[in-house]
Motif scaffolding. Structure first.
Motif, mmCIF file in Angstrom:
data_model
loop_
_atom_site.group_PDB
_atom_site.id
_atom_site.type_symbol
_atom_site.label_atom_id
_atom_site.label_comp_id
_atom_site.label_asym_id
_atom_site.label_seq_id
_atom_site.Cartn_x
_atom_site.Cartn_y
_atom_site.Cartn_z
ATOM 1 N N ILE A 78 -7.542 20.940 -8.422
ATOM 2 C CA ILE A 78 -7.794 20.640 -7.016
ATOM 3 C C ILE A 78 -9.140 21.257 -6.641
ATOM 4 O O ILE A 78 -9.344 22.456 -6.809
ATOM 5 C CB ILE A 78 -6.693 21.207 -6.104
ATOM 6 C CG1 ILE A 78 -5.324 20.676 -6.521
ATOM 7 C CG2 ILE A 78 -6.970 20.839 -4.650
ATOM 8 C CD1 ILE A 78 -4.173 21.274 -5.723
ATOM 9 N N ASP A 79 -10.040 20.440 -6.149
ATOM 10 C CA ASP A 79 -11.325 20.932 -5.674
ATOM 11 C C ASP A 79 -11.085 21.740 -4.402
ATOM 12 O O ASP A 79 -10.613 21.211 -3.397
ATOM 13 C CB ASP A 79 -12.262 19.756 -5.387
ATOM 14 C CG ASP A 79 -13.679 20.209 -5.064
ATOM 15 O OD1 ASP A 79 -13.835 20.987 -4.106
ATOM 16 O OD2 ASP A 79 -14.609 19.771 -5.747
ATOM 17 N N ALA A 80 -11.391 23.038 -4.443
ATOM 18 C CA ALA A 80 -11.072 23.908 -3.316
ATOM 19 C C ALA A 80 -11.858 23.551 -2.064
ATOM 20 O O ALA A 80 -11.413 23.821 -0.955
ATOM 21 C CB ALA A 80 -11.338 25.367 -3.696
ATOM 22 N N LYS A 81 -13.031 22.933 -2.224
ATOM 23 C CA LYS A 81 -13.853 22.579 -1.067
ATOM 24 C C LYS A 81 -13.380 21.285 -0.433
ATOM 25 O O LYS A 81 -13.213 21.195 0.792
ATOM 26 C CB LYS A 81 -15.314 22.458 -1.479
ATOM 27 C CG LYS A 81 -16.247 22.096 -0.325
ATOM 28 C CD LYS A 81 -17.687 22.014 -0.797
ATOM 29 C CE LYS A 81 -18.627 21.647 0.352
ATOM 30 N NZ LYS A 81 -20.037 21.571 -0.104
ATOM 31 N N THR A 82 -13.160 20.257 -1.242
ATOM 32 C CA THR A 82 -12.810 18.935 -0.712
ATOM 33 C C THR A 82 -11.314 18.686 -0.704
ATOM 34 O O THR A 82 -10.865 17.679 -0.158
ATOM 35 C CB THR A 82 -13.478 17.836 -1.549
ATOM 36 O OG1 THR A 82 -12.943 17.865 -2.886
ATOM 37 C CG2 THR A 82 -14.981 18.050 -1.612
ATOM 38 N N VAL A 83 -10.528 19.578 -1.307
ATOM 39 C CA VAL A 83 -9.071 19.482 -1.475
ATOM 40 C C VAL A 83 -8.662 18.117 -2.038
ATOM 41 O O VAL A 83 -7.618 17.577 -1.672
ATOM 42 C CB VAL A 83 -8.307 19.803 -0.173
ATOM 43 C CG1 VAL A 83 -8.482 21.247 0.202
ATOM 44 C CG2 VAL A 83 -8.720 18.912 0.992
ATOM 45 N N GLN A 84 -9.467 17.591 -2.933
ATOM 46 C CA GLN A 84 -9.145 16.355 -3.636
ATOM 47 C C GLN A 84 -8.724 16.682 -5.069
ATOM 48 O O GLN A 84 -9.244 17.615 -5.678
ATOM 49 C CB GLN A 84 -10.352 15.410 -3.660
ATOM 50 C CG GLN A 84 -10.820 14.964 -2.282
ATOM 51 C CD GLN A 84 -9.787 14.106 -1.567
ATOM 52 O OE1 GLN A 84 -9.181 13.229 -2.169
ATOM 53 N NE2 GLN A 84 -9.595 14.374 -0.281
#
Length: 718
Positions: free
Chosen positions: A439-445
């Motif tokens: 999970i991309d912590a910045k974009t939550v994708q």
């Protein structure tokens, strides 16, 4: 991609100063380094336990020899090496270009012409290797670097002279299953024709983004390699017959590297001219980025810390949040560089005591920022470098640690089972395909899917933790007779390959990971009565222990924290108990005989302990704070407070450079304890209607994060 050095990584190898990590595997670690003259190099070392084995030392020496054979035109030129050093190392030029697998992940599959030229150049490289009597034996996308001047072959860790079985004997398979030759998969002789088979698989991957035999468990892959037909449906039609001949199960029916190279491409010119623009951009980005890398070293918590796991028979929603918040909190506890000062004994020889009433409590600092997450009353908080990620029934959202800026909410593809984090990366389960994914912590994708659930034939996955390049989780699978069994598994974060699986009892499937150290995971059942140690290498149990409750309905809190020199985790029950992670043995107990009137009122007596630099701190309910020597359990000092009777025994403490922080009560959110002066430094007061506060330290941003209800605040971390 590069990452910070670990706390126990060396500062230099030979004359080369280490700057960052480039990668780490089962055999060793690759570092980015610089010479005294400023030359950037890649340095490969062996893990210490392998370096002590003469056979592996010989293998490393042969790897150095093979790297010299391939040279700088088709490989990373050898700059320096010392295979006889206590920790053997090899220094090569730092190739300015991504590995093929990362290039495909970022830029997509290559056009046919580019793939043909790539294959022809790799044939030239293999011809040079084979003409010197050496076979690579582990040709795969991650071992091929895409530079502007041409592809570079790297990692000759299992390369050897053709026909030489001194190190990898017949009957044992070595290599990467998805790109093995059939003869290699059966433990047979892998000669030059085996490298041709692997090269064809690499070209299928370069064109399509997947190998010719799919993905999945090792056993399934090896079966398909030996008996299955390669999937070439997405390969350009004109290339299919050629690659099919390379993928023949019979080595003698495969073309040689010279014939294959001519069939792939007779085009001459600069390799860079055939690369897509997206690949050019990635090469240029890396070429610039390498000069911007500054030496950095992770604090101790990045390498050795894991989840603090409160367990209780009640307040399950709060426990879920505390489970996650604890991961970041104890990460921070270990990241403190300064040592705690303990105050020893007073003149009478008794432990030093202090009272918060004897000195005034100062004013709390103002929050650096404040934000609220809408649509959720409670949520779980994860720390990943510069971002906090919140998970709730409303979805996923992120907050920048330094600024407090909140990102968008991802309301889709969220399986509401707890993700896992290691302070740098976060993994979750994508409900759209039951796959474990980053999970991309910045974009939550969700991105960089680790493995599809259906390929592993595991249902109902539940993540346990991530550590050391592995993700541990549980699930169920069906037997041929239709019976469902519970499993505990480990998969690699880089390839998704299964490391091991173990069949477990149904009660075990509900266990939580509460600690790890030196290759051991510690798991506990919900009521914390039973715990056991599990090998991270095999998944097998090493030890078990039990802590039966002292009374009906006893609340339990279990916490693990680890720092330099510590090898225990700590339980907060009616007493504080130190348990060895490696052997499961109790080293000491503290507090059972201490006199306190609250003992009659509640069975649980101590809150979540926190460890730092040889000292264990905990709230003694109804009295205050105790500081214990972590090795012996001896009381070093204690502090009486007026809020201890109402403190939250399920909330997670945090630590900074000179303070420890404890959740207080509903009106006074949390208190900062000055460990050197043995007093309350300040107490932050918030809304009386709010619940208890979970605390999380972000040392790189120098922020203390306080989570209360759906409100998140950031304070200076002191």
């Amino acid at each position: 991609m590069e990452s910070s050095l670990g706390h126990d990584d060396p500062s230099s190898l030979g004359e080369y100063r280490l700057i960052a990590r480039l990668g780490s595997g089962g055999m060793g670690t690759v570092y980015l380094g610089r010479s005294p003259g400023g030359r950037t190099v890649a340095l490969k070392t062996m893990h210490a336990d392998f370096a002590a084995d003469p056979e592996f030392r010989t293998r490393f020496r042969l790897e150095v020899d093979a790297a010299r054979v391939i040279g700088g035109e088709y490989g990373a030129a050898v700059v320096d090496a010392d295979p006889l050093a206590e920790v053997p190392w090899l220094a090569t030029e730092y190739v300015l270009g991504p590995p093929l697998d990362e290039a495909v992940a970022v830029c997509g599959g290559l056009p046919e012409e580019a793939a043909r030229v790539l294959g022809a150049r790799l044939c030239e490289a293999l011809s040079q290797l084979h003409n010197s009597g050496v076979v690579h034996r582990d040709l795969k996308p991650s071992n091929i670097l895409i530079a502007a001047t041409g592809p570079k072959l790297i990692d000759f860790g299992i390369a050897r002279a053709a026909g030489d079985d001194r190190l990898t004997r017949t009957g044992t398979a070595a290599g990467t299953p998805a790109f093995m030759s059939p003869e290699q998969a059966t433990g047979g002789e892998h000669g030059p024709a085996g490298d041709v088979f692997a090269l064809a698989g690499v070209l299928v991957f370069a064109l399509t983004g997947h190998g010719p035999f799919g993905t999945g468990q090792t056993a399934d892959l090896l079966y398909r390699v030996r008996y299955g037909e390669a999937d070439l449906t997405a390969v350009p039609p004109e290339m299919q017959p050629l690659l099919a001949s390379c993928l023949s199960k019979v080595p003698d029916q495969r073309p040689g590297t010279t014939q294959l190279g001519s069939s792939l491409s007779e085009t001459h010119g600069e390799f860079a001219d055939f690369l897509p623009d997206a690949v050019h951009a990635e090469v240029l980005r890396r070429s610039e980025a390498v000069w911007e890398i500054e030496p950095s070293r992770l604090p101790l918590w990045e390498d050795d810390f894991t989840t603090v796991a409160p367990h209780s028979r009640e307040r399950s929603v709060r426990r879920r949040r505390a489970l996650v918040a604890g991961a970041g909190t104890l990460f921070a506890a270990g990241g403190v560089a300064a040592g705690w000062a303990w105050l020893g004994t007073d003149e009478s020889g008794r432990p030093a005591r202090s009272s918060s009433g004897s000195q005034p409590v100062g004013a709390a600092p103002k929050p650096h920022w404040k934000t609220a997450v809408s649509g959720a009353a409670e949520f779980q908080v994860f720390l990943a470098e510069d971002y906090l990620m919140m998970s709730s029934e409303a979805g996923l959202t992120s907050v920048a640690v330094k600024s407090g800026k909140q990102g968008v909410i991802n309301r889709e593809a969220l399986d509401y089972s707890l993700p896992v984090a290691d302070g740098k990366r976060i993994y979750g389960i994508d409900s759209s395909n039951a796959a474990v994914a980053l999970i991309d912590a910045k974009t939550v994708q969700f991105r960089n899917q680790v493995t599809p659930g259906e390929d592993l034939d595991v249902k109902n996955p539940r993540l346990l933790t991530t550590h050391g390049g592995l993700i541990f989780y549980t699930g169920t699978a069906g037997k041929p007779n239709g019976e469902e069994v519970s499993l505990r598994l480990a998969i690699r974060t880089d390839t998704g390959e299964e490391q091991w699986r173990q069949e477990i009892s149904t009660p075990e499937s509900t266990a939580q990971v509460v600690a790890w150290k030196a290759g051991v995971l510690v798991l506990a059942l919900e009521n914390v009565e039973t715990m056991w140690g599990v090998s991270t290498r095999t998944g097998k149990k090493i030890w078990s222990n039990s802590f039966p409750p002292n009374g009906e309905g006893e609340e339990r809190v279990v916490a693990f924290s680890h720092g330099r020199g510590a090898s225990h985790y700590y339980l907060g029950f009616q007493e504080i108990i130190a348990v060895g992670i490696i052997d499961g043995k109790v080293s000491w107990r503290f507090g059972k005989e201490r006199s306190n009137p609250t003992r009659k009122e509640r069975s649980m007596f101590y809150g979540v302990p926190i460890f730092h630099d040889g000292v264990v701190y905990a709230v003694e309910m109804g009295y205050g704070i105790v500081a214990l020597d972590a090795e012996s359990g001896t009381l070093l000092w204690e502090l009486e407070t007026d809020w201890a009777a109402d403190a939250s025994y399920l909330s997670i403490p945090a630590a900074g450079t000179g303070y420890v922080y404890f959740s207080v009560d509903k009106g006074r959110w949390f208190a900062a304890i000055d460990c050197e002066k043995r007093r309350e430094a300040w107490v932050f007061s918030g809304s009386d209607e709010a619940g208890y506060t979970d605390l999380l330290a972000a040392p790189s941003a120098k922020k203390l994060i306080a989570v209360n209800g759906n409100t998140v605040l950031a304070f200076p971390l002191e």
